[in-house]
Design a protein around this motif. Structure first.
Motif, PDB file in Angstrom:
ATOM      1  N   THR A  76      -7.890 -12.762  13.307  1.00  0.00           N
ATOM      2  CA  THR A  76      -6.968 -12.781  12.177  1.00  0.00           C
ATOM      3  C   THR A  76      -7.626 -12.118  10.970  1.00  0.00           C
ATOM      4  OG1 THR A  76      -7.743 -14.900  11.290  1.00  0.00           O
ATOM      5  CG2 THR A  76      -6.014 -14.973  12.985  1.00  0.00           C
ATOM      6  N   TYR A  77      -6.796 -11.698  10.026  1.00  0.00           N
ATOM      7  CA  TYR A  77      -7.326 -11.123   8.791  1.00  0.00           C
ATOM      8  C   TYR A  77      -8.181 -12.140   8.038  1.00  0.00           C
ATOM      9  CZ  TYR A  77      -3.916  -7.416   9.576  1.00  0.00           C
ATOM     10  OH  TYR A  77      -3.203  -6.376  10.126  1.00  0.00           O
ATOM     11  N   GLU A  78      -7.753 -13.380   8.053  1.00  0.00           N
ATOM     12  CA  GLU A  78      -8.473 -14.416   7.306  1.00  0.00           C
ATOM     13  C   GLU A  78      -9.832 -14.729   7.920  1.00  0.00           C
ATOM     14  OE1 GLU A  78      -5.980 -17.808   6.874  1.00  0.00           O
ATOM     15  OE2 GLU A  78      -4.735 -16.891   5.296  1.00  0.00           O
ATOM     16  N   PHE A 107      -6.490  -7.602   2.940  1.00  0.00           N
ATOM     17  CA  PHE A 107      -7.555  -7.072   3.788  1.00  0.00           C
ATOM     18  C   PHE A 107      -7.843  -5.612   3.448  1.00  0.00           C
ATOM     19  CE2 PHE A 107      -8.566  -4.579   7.607  1.00  0.00           C
ATOM     20  CZ  PHE A 107      -9.776  -5.137   7.957  1.00  0.00           C
ATOM     21  N   LEU A 108      -6.805  -4.803   3.339  1.00  0.00           N
ATOM     22  CA  LEU A 108      -6.987  -3.381   3.057  1.00  0.00           C
ATOM     23  C   LEU A 108      -7.616  -3.155   1.687  1.00  0.00           C
ATOM     24  CD1 LEU A 108      -3.639  -1.985   4.494  1.00  0.00           C
ATOM     25  CD2 LEU A 108      -5.938  -1.607   5.406  1.00  0.00           C
ATOM     26  N   LYS A 109      -7.173  -3.910   0.701  1.00  0.00           N
ATOM     27  CA  LYS A 109      -7.732  -3.767  -0.643  1.00  0.00           C
ATOM     28  C   LYS A 109      -9.224  -4.088  -0.670  1.00  0.00           C
ATOM     29  CE  LYS A 109      -3.420  -4.823  -3.097  1.00  0.00           C
ATOM     30  NZ  LYS A 109      -2.705  -5.818  -3.922  1.00  0.00           N
ATOM     31  N   SER A 110      -9.632  -5.075   0.114  1.00  0.00           N
ATOM     32  CA  SER A 110     -11.041  -5.469   0.116  1.00  0.00           C
ATOM     33  C   SER A 110     -11.891  -4.518   0.950  1.00  0.00           C
ATOM     34  CB  SER A 110     -11.187  -6.900   0.643  1.00  0.00           C
ATOM     35  OG  SER A 110     -10.815  -6.986   2.010  1.00  0.00           O
ATOM     36  N   GLN A 111     -11.310  -3.934   2.002  1.00  0.00           N
ATOM     37  CA  GLN A 111     -12.069  -3.097   2.929  1.00  0.00           C
ATOM     38  C   GLN A 111     -12.109  -1.630   2.526  1.00  0.00           C
ATOM     39  OE1 GLN A 111     -13.547  -3.713   6.280  1.00  0.00           O
ATOM     40  NE2 GLN A 111     -13.734  -5.784   5.468  1.00  0.00           N
ATOM     41  N   ALA A 112     -11.047  -1.137   1.903  1.00  0.00           N
ATOM     42  CA  ALA A 112     -10.908   0.298   1.650  1.00  0.00           C
ATOM     43  C   ALA A 112     -12.057   0.918   0.855  1.00  0.00           C
ATOM     44  CB  ALA A 112      -9.575   0.578   0.959  1.00  0.00           C
ATOM     45  N   PRO A 113     -12.546   0.277  -0.209  1.00  0.00           N
ATOM     46  CA  PRO A 113     -13.584   0.934  -1.008  1.00  0.00           C
ATOM     47  C   PRO A 113     -14.840   1.306  -0.215  1.00  0.00           C
ATOM     48  CG  PRO A 113     -12.651  -0.912  -2.217  1.00  0.00           C
ATOM     49  CD  PRO A 113     -12.123  -1.002  -0.820  1.00  0.00           C
ATOM     50  N   ARG A 114     -15.229   0.501   0.774  1.00  0.00           N
ATOM     51  CA  ARG A 114     -16.470   0.757   1.515  1.00  0.00           C
ATOM     52  C   ARG A 114     -16.242   1.312   2.918  1.00  0.00           C
ATOM     53  NH1 ARG A 114     -19.657  -4.474   1.790  1.00  0.00           N
ATOM     54  NH2 ARG A 114     -17.584  -5.437   1.722  1.00  0.00           N
ATOM     55  N   ALA A 125       1.549   4.814   6.026  1.00  0.00           N
ATOM     56  CA  ALA A 125       1.249   5.302   4.677  1.00  0.00           C
ATOM     57  C   ALA A 125       1.939   4.460   3.619  1.00  0.00           C
ATOM     58  CB  ALA A 125       1.675   6.765   4.545  1.00  0.00           C
ATOM     59  N   GLU A 126       3.086   3.902   3.966  1.00  0.00           N
ATOM     60  CA  GLU A 126       3.786   3.006   3.039  1.00  0.00           C
ATOM     61  C   GLU A 126       2.932   1.770   2.758  1.00  0.00           C
ATOM     62  OE1 GLU A 126       8.268   1.202   2.575  1.00  0.00           O
ATOM     63  OE2 GLU A 126       7.493   1.465   4.614  1.00  0.00           O
ATOM     64  N   VAL A 127       2.259   1.273   3.788  1.00  0.00           N
ATOM     65  CA  VAL A 127       1.389   0.112   3.629  1.00  0.00           C
ATOM     66  C   VAL A 127       0.194   0.465   2.735  1.00  0.00           C
ATOM     67  CG1 VAL A 127       0.013  -1.616   4.831  1.00  0.00           C
ATOM     68  CG2 VAL A 127       2.116  -0.747   5.881  1.00  0.00           C
ATOM     69  N   LEU A 128      -0.412   1.633   2.984  1.00  0.00           N
ATOM     70  CA  LEU A 128      -1.531   2.065   2.147  1.00  0.00           C
ATOM     71  C   LEU A 128      -1.088   2.252   0.701  1.00  0.00           C
ATOM     72  CD1 LEU A 128      -3.449   4.706   4.322  1.00  0.00           C
ATOM     73  CD2 LEU A 128      -3.912   2.265   4.045  1.00  0.00           C
ATOM     74  N   GLY A 129       0.104   2.802   0.512  1.00  0.00           N
ATOM     75  CA  GLY A 129       0.616   2.964  -0.841  1.00  0.00           C
ATOM     76  C   GLY A 129       0.815   1.633  -1.534  1.00  0.00           C
ATOM     77  N   ARG A 130       1.326   0.665  -0.796  1.00  0.00           N
ATOM     78  CA  ARG A 130       1.565  -0.660  -1.366  1.00  0.00           C
ATOM     79  C   ARG A 130       0.246  -1.343  -1.723  1.00  0.00           C
ATOM     80  NH1 ARG A 130       5.200  -2.611   2.418  1.00  0.00           N
ATOM     81  NH2 ARG A 130       6.740  -1.380   1.289  1.00  0.00           N
ATOM     82  N   ALA A 131      -0.799  -1.006  -0.994  1.00  0.00           N
ATOM     83  CA  ALA A 131      -2.126  -1.576  -1.282  1.00  0.00           C
ATOM     84  C   ALA A 131      -2.855  -0.801  -2.378  1.00  0.00           C
ATOM     85  CB  ALA A 131      -2.968  -1.591  -0.013  1.00  0.00           C
ATOM     86  N   GLY A 132      -2.240   0.282  -2.887  1.00  0.00           N
ATOM     87  CA  GLY A 132      -2.841   1.063  -3.971  1.00  0.00           C
ATOM     88  C   GLY A 132      -3.924   2.021  -3.516  1.00  0.00           C
ATOM     89  N   ILE A 133      -4.013   2.275  -2.213  1.00  0.00           N
ATOM     90  CA  ILE A 133      -5.108   3.079  -1.673  1.00  0.00           C
ATOM     91  C   ILE A 133      -4.838   4.575  -1.781  1.00  0.00           C
ATOM     92  CG2 ILE A 133      -6.357   3.600   0.485  1.00  0.00           C
ATOM     93  CD1 ILE A 133      -5.947   0.599   1.188  1.00  0.00           C
ATOM     94  N   LEU A 134      -3.575   4.965  -1.858  1.00  0.00           N
ATOM     95  CA  LEU A 134      -3.235   6.390  -1.877  1.00  0.00           C
ATOM     96  C   LEU A 134      -3.168   6.992  -3.277  1.00  0.00           C
ATOM     97  CD1 LEU A 134      -0.458   6.659   0.875  1.00  0.00           C
ATOM     98  CD2 LEU A 134      -2.909   7.118   1.072  1.00  0.00           C
TER      99      LEU A 134
END
Length: 225
Positions: A76-78, A107-114, A125-134
């Motif tokens: 799980t993500y948690e 999960f994406l917000k915490s993992q994306a930077p590293r 891509a919609e999910v990444l956009g919603r997480a602010g990654i794009l």
């Protein structure tokens, strides 16, 4: 026994009503250089990396895809520890991407930077956009959903490329709909392990070679150009 190449960890981000081919297509290619798949073949040129996939979901209940059998997740993500980092993030799309569970976004917000690489397929891509990654990046997505996603609040601040089969912008890779994910995955393997290894994989699965310089026919079909 031959030494194992360095292994990169891959998180496949699942949710109910995910499009199964969005992640299974790339996973089929990546599986040839997984810790399980790699020893089964005699490679003329050893791959520099292996990819070890973990399938994440909100709970350990089966994930019901849009089509095909339900899939039992790995974790799980948690369950991901604060200091645990995946090298590669793969975000598929599907109807479920319209109502992304908060656990996926967190999960994406915490993992994306590293993360070393971030891959999305179709409306992933919609999910990444919603997480602010794009934000501040180039990207593409499913052509039928292109206008909806690119004009949404989550799509602002992104340079959307309507004609692309897939787009590479730094460590972020995004593809058009469903089958385009395999084209992107093949290009990703070319970068990761070189053309010799990736072409062995491509010819085994009989994947036609389609680069990012070819105009996406569905962009014209959906009158995006």
């Amino acid at each position: 026994m031959r030494p194992m190449p360095r292994t990169l960890s891959l998180a496949v981000c699942l949710f109910d009503n995910v499009a199964s081919t969005d992640f299974q297509g790339p996973a089929e290619l990546f599986g040839f250089i997984s810790p399980r798949g790699y020893p089964k073949r005699d490679w003329a040129i050893e791959p520099a990396y292996l990819i070890d996939a973990t399938y994440l979901s909100v709970t350990m209940d089966p994930v019901y895809t849009m089509s095909g059998p339900a899939l039992v997740p790995s974790r799980t993500y948690e369950s991901i520890e604060e200091d645990e980092q995946f090298d590669i993030l793969l975000v598929p799309g599907g109807i479920g991407s319209r109502t992304t569970p908060q656990a996926v976004l967190d999960f994406l917000k915490s993992q994306a930077p590293r993360a070393k690489y971030i891959l999305s397929v179709c409306t992933g891509a919609e999910v990444l956009g919603r997480a602010g990654i794009l934000q501040g990046h180039k990207a593409t997505t499913n052509k039928r959903a292109f206008t909806r996603i690119s004009s949404s609040e989550d799509g602002k601040g992104v340079e959307w490329i309507p004609t692309a089969r897939y787009v590479v912008d730094g460590k972020i890779w995004s593809s058009a709909g469903v089958t385009a994910g395999m084209d992107m995955a093949y290009a990703f393997l070319q970068k990761l392990v070189g053309p010799e290894v990736s072409d062995v994989i491509r010819t085994i699965v009989e994947l036609p070679k389609r680069g990012d310089d070819v105009e996406e026919e569905f962009a014209r079909y959906y009158k995006l150009i």
